[in-house]
Design a protein around this motif. Sequence first.
Motif, PDB file in Angstrom:
ATOM      1  N   UNK A  28      18.795   7.432   6.227  1.00 37.82           N
ATOM      2  CA  UNK A  28      19.238   6.038   6.189  1.00 37.82           C
ATOM      3  C   UNK A  28      19.059   5.311   7.516  1.00 37.82           C
ATOM      4  N   UNK A  29      18.792   6.032   8.576  1.00 43.01           N
ATOM      5  CA  UNK A  29      18.746   5.422   9.904  1.00 43.01           C
ATOM      6  C   UNK A  29      17.694   4.315   9.972  1.00 43.01           C
ATOM      7  N   UNK A  30      18.133   3.106  10.306  1.00 39.03           N
ATOM      8  CA  UNK A  30      17.232   1.975  10.461  1.00 39.03           C
ATOM      9  C   UNK A  30      16.678   1.417   9.164  1.00 39.03           C
ATOM     10  N   UNK A  31      17.201   1.848   8.029  1.00 41.91           N
ATOM     11  CA  UNK A  31      16.631   1.462   6.739  1.00 41.91           C
ATOM     12  C   UNK A  31      17.417   0.304   6.118  1.00 41.91           C
ATOM     13  N   UNK A  32      16.695  -0.686   5.600  1.00 43.20           N
ATOM     14  CA  UNK A  32      17.294  -1.774   4.836  1.00 43.20           C
ATOM     15  C   UNK A  32      16.791  -1.686   3.404  1.00 43.20           C
ATOM     16  N   UNK A  70       4.730   7.506  -5.293  1.00 44.74           N
ATOM     17  CA  UNK A  70       4.279   6.197  -4.847  1.00 44.74           C
ATOM     18  C   UNK A  70       5.322   5.540  -3.942  1.00 44.74           C
ATOM     19  N   UNK A  71       6.590   5.685  -4.279  1.00 45.31           N
ATOM     20  CA  UNK A  71       7.650   5.134  -3.425  1.00 45.31           C
ATOM     21  C   UNK A  71       7.575   5.752  -2.036  1.00 45.31           C
ATOM     22  N   UNK A  72       7.395   7.052  -1.988  1.00 47.49           N
ATOM     23  CA  UNK A  72       7.316   7.737  -0.697  1.00 47.49           C
ATOM     24  C   UNK A  72       6.092   7.261   0.096  1.00 47.49           C
ATOM     25  N   UNK A  73       4.952   7.110  -0.574  1.00 48.14           N
ATOM     26  CA  UNK A  73       3.740   6.630   0.090  1.00 48.14           C
ATOM     27  C   UNK A  73       3.951   5.249   0.703  1.00 48.14           C
ATOM     28  N   UNK A  74       4.755   4.413   0.055  1.00 42.62           N
ATOM     29  CA  UNK A  74       4.978   3.039   0.513  1.00 42.62           C
ATOM     30  C   UNK A  74       6.151   2.930   1.484  1.00 42.62           C
ATOM     31  N   UNK A  75       6.738   4.062   1.871  1.00 42.89           N
ATOM     32  CA  UNK A  75       7.791   4.060   2.870  1.00 42.89           C
ATOM     33  C   UNK A  75       9.192   3.903   2.348  1.00 42.89           C
ATOM     34  N   UNK A  76       9.369   3.928   1.019  1.00 41.68           N
ATOM     35  CA  UNK A  76      10.695   3.811   0.441  1.00 41.68           C
ATOM     36  C   UNK A  76      11.469   5.116   0.495  1.00 41.68           C
ATOM     37  N   UNK A  77      12.748   5.036   0.179  1.00 41.43           N
ATOM     38  CA  UNK A  77      13.640   6.203   0.161  1.00 41.43           C
ATOM     39  C   UNK A  77      13.569   6.868  -1.208  1.00 41.43           C
ATOM     40  N   UNK A  78      13.423   8.190  -1.236  1.00 41.99           N
ATOM     41  CA  UNK A  78      13.348   8.931  -2.490  1.00 41.99           C
ATOM     42  C   UNK A  78      14.510   9.907  -2.591  1.00 41.99           C
ATOM     43  N   UNK A 131      22.531  -0.939   1.037  1.00 45.49           N
ATOM     44  CA  UNK A 131      22.842  -2.366   0.894  1.00 45.49           C
ATOM     45  C   UNK A 131      22.394  -3.147   2.104  1.00 45.49           C
ATOM     46  N   UNK A 132      21.079  -3.222   2.319  1.00 45.64           N
ATOM     47  CA  UNK A 132      20.539  -3.956   3.451  1.00 45.64           C
ATOM     48  C   UNK A 132      21.133  -3.461   4.774  1.00 45.64           C
ATOM     49  N   UNK A 133      21.040  -2.154   5.008  1.00 45.71           N
ATOM     50  CA  UNK A 133      21.640  -1.545   6.190  1.00 45.71           C
ATOM     51  C   UNK A 133      21.052  -2.129   7.467  1.00 45.71           C
TER      52      UNK A 133
END
Length: 205
Positions: A15-19, A155-163, A203-205
């Motif tokens: 979660x660090x730095x993630x929005x 695909x989410x992981x490839x695009x930088x999302x959280x899985x 929630x938009x961290x």
Amino acid sequence: MSIRLSAPADVGQALRGRRVELVVIGGSAGGVDALFQLLPGIPADYRATVVCILHVPAGRDSRLAELFDLRAALPVREARDKEPLEPGVIYFAGSGYHLSIERDRCFSLSCEPPVQFARPAIDVLMESSADAYGPRLAGILLSGANHDGADGMCRIRECGGLTVVQDPGEAQASTMPIEAIRRCAPDLVLPLSGIRTLLPMLRNL
């Protein structure tokens, strides 16, 4: 295959730095029971958008939005074609149509052939969400009895999302989470209790 559950330190690191602006939750067999444990834990002041997709038999109207609207603190409704996504709302995919998200962040419904024998398919929603939201997307895959969702999580992981994947050891049907873990090495593997704790943090961290 040996599966290691994520520790609290892993959650903090992920979660660090993630929005997060959008959370997509997919499941099949056992998914309704899992959502009963998860969605009521989302607080009323939640500002991300949540989209849930479960395998619904064709030719049968989905009543999932009505069912969960009675239990969730957020408004719950079925996603409609061309409808813009709103923060602080839980949407459900209806029956008979694939649900995807366009780059302008509106829903799109289609009658294209089933994917992994399913329409709506988790892969279709997750892959389109990844293209639209990139690193501001979190994908959560729950219990299920086929391989739908594995491509979407990759695909989410490839695009930088959280899985995030449910612990297969507690899932009513372990095939879906096991395949996603095998294919994409998700950021987090958590029991439902851990996912319930995680959701309010997205929630938009």
